[in-house]
Design a protein around this motif. Structure first.
Motif, mmCIF file in Angstrom:
data_model
loop_
_atom_site.group_PDB
_atom_site.id
_atom_site.type_symbol
_atom_site.label_atom_id
_atom_site.label_comp_id
_atom_site.label_asym_id
_atom_site.label_seq_id
_atom_site.Cartn_x
_atom_site.Cartn_y
_atom_site.Cartn_z
ATOM 1 N N GLU A 15 0.834 -1.205 0.000
ATOM 2 C CA GLU A 15 0.000 0.000 0.000
ATOM 3 C C GLU A 15 0.871 1.258 0.000
ATOM 4 O O GLU A 15 0.590 2.229 -0.728
ATOM 5 C CB GLU A 15 -0.922 -0.008 1.214
ATOM 6 C CG GLU A 15 -1.979 -1.101 1.157
ATOM 7 C CD GLU A 15 -2.661 -1.326 2.495
ATOM 8 O OE1 GLU A 15 -3.839 -1.721 2.497
ATOM 9 O OE2 GLU A 15 -2.001 -1.137 3.551
ATOM 10 N N GLN A 19 0.895 4.209 -2.820
ATOM 11 C CA GLN A 19 0.671 5.590 -2.401
ATOM 12 C C GLN A 19 1.821 6.488 -2.837
ATOM 13 O O GLN A 19 1.617 7.626 -3.292
ATOM 14 C CB GLN A 19 0.499 5.652 -0.887
ATOM 15 C CG GLN A 19 -0.767 5.010 -0.372
ATOM 16 C CD GLN A 19 -0.759 4.861 1.137
ATOM 17 O OE1 GLN A 19 0.115 5.398 1.828
ATOM 18 N NE2 GLN A 19 -1.719 4.110 1.670
ATOM 19 N N ASP A 219 -9.377 2.584 -12.740
ATOM 20 C CA ASP A 219 -9.294 2.864 -11.313
ATOM 21 C C ASP A 219 -9.484 4.358 -11.129
ATOM 22 O O ASP A 219 -8.629 5.155 -11.521
ATOM 23 C CB ASP A 219 -7.941 2.411 -10.743
ATOM 24 C CG ASP A 219 -7.894 2.566 -9.236
ATOM 25 O OD1 ASP A 219 -8.705 1.926 -8.557
ATOM 26 O OD2 ASP A 219 -7.042 3.331 -8.744
ATOM 27 N N ASN A 224 -7.567 7.132 -1.491
ATOM 28 C CA ASN A 224 -6.099 7.165 -1.538
ATOM 29 C C ASN A 224 -5.422 6.220 -0.559
ATOM 30 O O ASN A 224 -4.210 6.308 -0.351
ATOM 31 C CB ASN A 224 -5.567 8.596 -1.326
ATOM 32 C CG ASN A 224 -5.834 9.500 -2.507
ATOM 33 O OD1 ASN A 224 -5.918 9.042 -3.642
ATOM 34 N ND2 ASN A 224 -5.976 10.789 -2.249
ATOM 35 N N PHE A 226 -5.463 2.970 -1.150
ATOM 36 C CA PHE A 226 -4.935 1.988 -2.099
ATOM 37 C C PHE A 226 -4.806 0.605 -1.471
ATOM 38 O O PHE A 226 -3.817 -0.090 -1.650
ATOM 39 C CB PHE A 226 -3.601 2.441 -2.688
ATOM 40 C CG PHE A 226 -3.733 3.619 -3.611
ATOM 41 C CD1 PHE A 226 -4.362 3.487 -4.840
ATOM 42 C CD2 PHE A 226 -3.238 4.863 -3.249
ATOM 43 C CE1 PHE A 226 -4.505 4.564 -5.685
ATOM 44 C CE2 PHE A 226 -3.370 5.953 -4.091
ATOM 45 C CZ PHE A 226 -4.014 5.808 -5.319
#
Length: 667
Positions: A15, A19, A219, A224, A226
């Motif tokens: 993640e 990001q 997507d 945010n 993710f």
């Protein structure tokens, strides 16, 4: 009782990596730390107890994630403690999720209320399992925004016997049609410490099956975090669920997925930040499974700004014809000020609009009544990219044949010709710095487009940039987009507006329709800006841009932070080197049968052609649009500065070129 303190970061390396690539890691760190909890807030506990639908992600004994949905009357889920959920249902025997339900196994839950678009997540491990259901020990709980969820109303359903599940290793025709018509699906992924299930929504047609049998979807901008893409970065295995809420059919797929970060398909899909490509290895169709049904009610309003694969194909076709003159119909015309009117153009051929950015310009070819040849002009687009139209805003110029025609003669239903938008005066896509938009007069046109793009992107990403919009006009009658600017300043986060009039009228009211008197200059900027690390964008008359550029450089603003475009000469004072290698030379205009002498005093080849009575099409005269490109039959040409417009080999941009010795041109 105090709440458990949040972890320093709830995100795993996958993640965090996604990001970082998306440019949001720093901004999302504090949000995630305080929104992803290790317990269920009381409102979440009540929420789960009221659900009709619970979406479940589980991992089978081979490690493959699958997604399914459990449905019943509200009350089949309960929360006896802040860290537990009991579910009084199990998947049916032919559900591929069922083998993943084992004591101690990870499980991802997504509660969704189609009636009001609310959803919350709860992930954890199965603490107890029997024939009646299971208990989840919650280790992660957080809410999700409703922006891509369509509302649906619950309908009565009579569920009779149903056929056995249909299993295949590839997507057949029926499954392909179901996927292509879907407006919602769910995806289960493996996380390093568990499993996760997430919702994806769009307009019908936002998912497609490619020729080689893969599933492809955009997507869109979300919270945010993710979670899904971060999980795929660690383990590409995933499970998809397409639920037909009206028939009760479930289509479940297992396979692997990858994230696509760039490419022509992504560029053509409106609203897409990335694409995800899923390759199935197993396809299961289970008919009539859901005991409750839901009818479509209202599409998510956020999805108006997103595309479909059919529209993306049209956009790519338009991009392939970017240098072809296409007919556009005037959809509507609006007065923006006493001297500026906006013209909305839609493709007359039913095709798409090529991808473009705020700040770019539109080449137009206009056929005037009684004219012996079309006029070629370029006009800056005055709005951010829109799926259905292009907007230019044109100032009436004294004696201007083209602007006079556009103001006095052009009406809705008329047709003009245009190429695809182009130009390099656009926002830096990599920057997150605050933005200062400085303009004067009709220089507002690219700036209003940039402002609209910044506001739109900020709302979509939930990460608005600070924007200072500073504009100078003569008075209120010449101030374009006044109402729109005031609305943005009131309601759009991060927008700071300052309008300055040089000669306000008696009816103009200081503090209402303008903020100060005078011209936009460095003294004004000193009073408005704290002068941190900004990106500056300048547009207006040459003197306006030159003065501000020099002033900002004098304040040690880095040159790469100052972007500009202006009307008139094509460079700032001192930017264009002298033609030190330019000597008098013969220029032959082959088709016109003329040979003339060029000297540095004659200017560009376009200037020489005009003085010699040789027609060359042109528009911007600043090296941006490429309209004046001519083929060089022999000899060499040079440029005082490199033009922006891209040129094919063997061609010269007449408005910027000069000869290096004798040359012959095709005109």
């Amino acid at each position: 009782m105090s709440s458990p303190s949040p972890d320093p970061t709830p995100f795993h390396p996958g993640e965090l990596a996604v990001q970082e690539r998306a440019g949001v890691r720093e901004q999302i760190a504090p949000v995630g730390a305080f929104n992803i909890r290790r317990f269920l807030p009381d409102q979440h506990r009540r929420f789960f107890a009221d659900l009709d639908l619970l979406f479940v992600g589980a991992v089978d004994p081979a490690g493959q994630p699958w997604a399914t949905v459990l449905a019943g009357d509200p009350g089949f889920i309960a929360s006896p403690t802040r860290t537990s959920l009991t579910v009084a249902l199990l998947p049916e025997a032919d559900d591929p999720v069922l083998p993943g339900l084992r004591a101690g196994a990870p499980l991802g839950l997504l509660g969704l209320m189609p009636q009001n678009r609310r959803r919350n997540r709860a992930n954890g491990r199965i603490a107890a399992l029997d024939a009646a259901g299971f208990t989840l020990e919650v280790t992660e709980s957080f809410g999700n925004c409703p922006q891509y969820i369509h509302t649906r109303s619950r309908e009565p359903a009579a569920v009779a016997g149903r056929p056995a599940a249909e299993v295949a290793d590839r997507i057949g025709d029926e499954a392909r049609a179901r996927i292509a018509g879907a407006d919602t699906f769910f995806i289960a992924t493996n996380a390093p410490q568990g499993v996760d299930v997430s919702h994806r929504g769009g307009r019908p047609g936002f998912v497609t099956v490619t020729e080689d049998g893969a599933v492809l979807w955009p997507d869109f901008s979300g919270n945010n975090f993710f979670n899904t893409l971060g999980n795929l970065a660690v383990d590409p295995r995933a499970g998809l669920l397409f639920a037909d809420f009206e028939s009760g059919d479930l289509l479940q797929l297992a396979g692997t997925a990858e994230t696509i970060w760039d490419g022509p398909e992504l560029a053509a899909f409106r609203g897409a930040e990335r694409l995800v490509r899923f390759t199935p290895s197993a396809v299961v169709l289970r008919r009539g499974v859901l005991p409750v049904r839901f009818a479509p009610q209202e599409a998510s309003p956020v999805l108006v700004a997103t595309g479909t694969w059919d529209e993306a194909a049209q956009t790519r076709a338009a991009l392939a014809e970017r240098d072809t003159w296409r007919p556009f119909t005037v959809a509507r015309v609006e007065a923006e000020s006493a001297t500026i009117r906006s013209i909305y153009l839609t493709p007359a051929d039913g095709g798409g609009i090529a991808p473009h950015r705020a700040g770019q310009y539109l080449p137009l070819r206009l056929t005037l009544p009684g004219g012996d040849r079309p006029l070629l002009r370029t006009y800056t687009l005055s709005d951010a990219a829109h799926p259905g139209h292009l907007r230019i805003s044109v100032k009436r110029e004294a004696g201007g044949a083209a602007s006079g025609f556009l103001h006095d003669r052009l009406a809705p239903g008329d047709t003009v010709e245009a190429m695809a938008p182009r130009g390099e005066f656009v926002l830096d896509p990599e920057s997150r710095r605050p933005v200062v938009l400085l303009s004067a007069g009709v220089g507002i046109t690219p700036m209003i487009a940039m402002l609209n793009e910044l506001v739109r992107d900020g709302l979509r990403s939930r990460s608005p940039r600070e924007v200072y919009f500073i504009h100078g006009a003569r008075d209120g009658s010449e101030q374009a987009f006044a109402d729109h600017l005031r609305q943005l300043a009131l309601y759009a986060p991060g927008v700071n507006l300052h309008i300055r009039f040089s000669r306000p009228r008696s009816q103009d009211v200081l503090g209402e329709n303008y903020a100060s008197t005078g011209r936009v200059d460095l003294d004004l900027l000193r009073g408005l800006l704290p002068f941190g690390d900004y990106d500056f964008y300048l547009c207006g008359p040459g003197g306006f841009v030159a003065d501000l550029h020099a002033g900002l450089r004098g304040l040690n603003v880095a040159a790469e932070r100052i972007h500009y475009e202006f009307f008139g000469p094509s460079s700032l004072p001192g930017e264009v080197p002298a033609l030190v290698d330019a000597m008098p030379a013969e220029v032959t205009f082959a088709e016109s049968g003329k040979t003339v002498e060029w000297t540095p005093a004659a200017g560009s080849l376009l200037d020489l052609a005009e003085a010699s009575g040789v027609p060359i099409d042109f528009s911007c005269r600043s090296g941006r649009c490429g309209t004046c490109a001519v083929r060089v039959l022999s000899g060499e040409i040079g440029y005082a500065q490199t033009p922006e417009a891209a040129l094919s080999d063997g061609y010269a941009l007449a408005c910027q070129a000069h000869p290096r010795g004798a040359i012959s041109l095709s005109v």
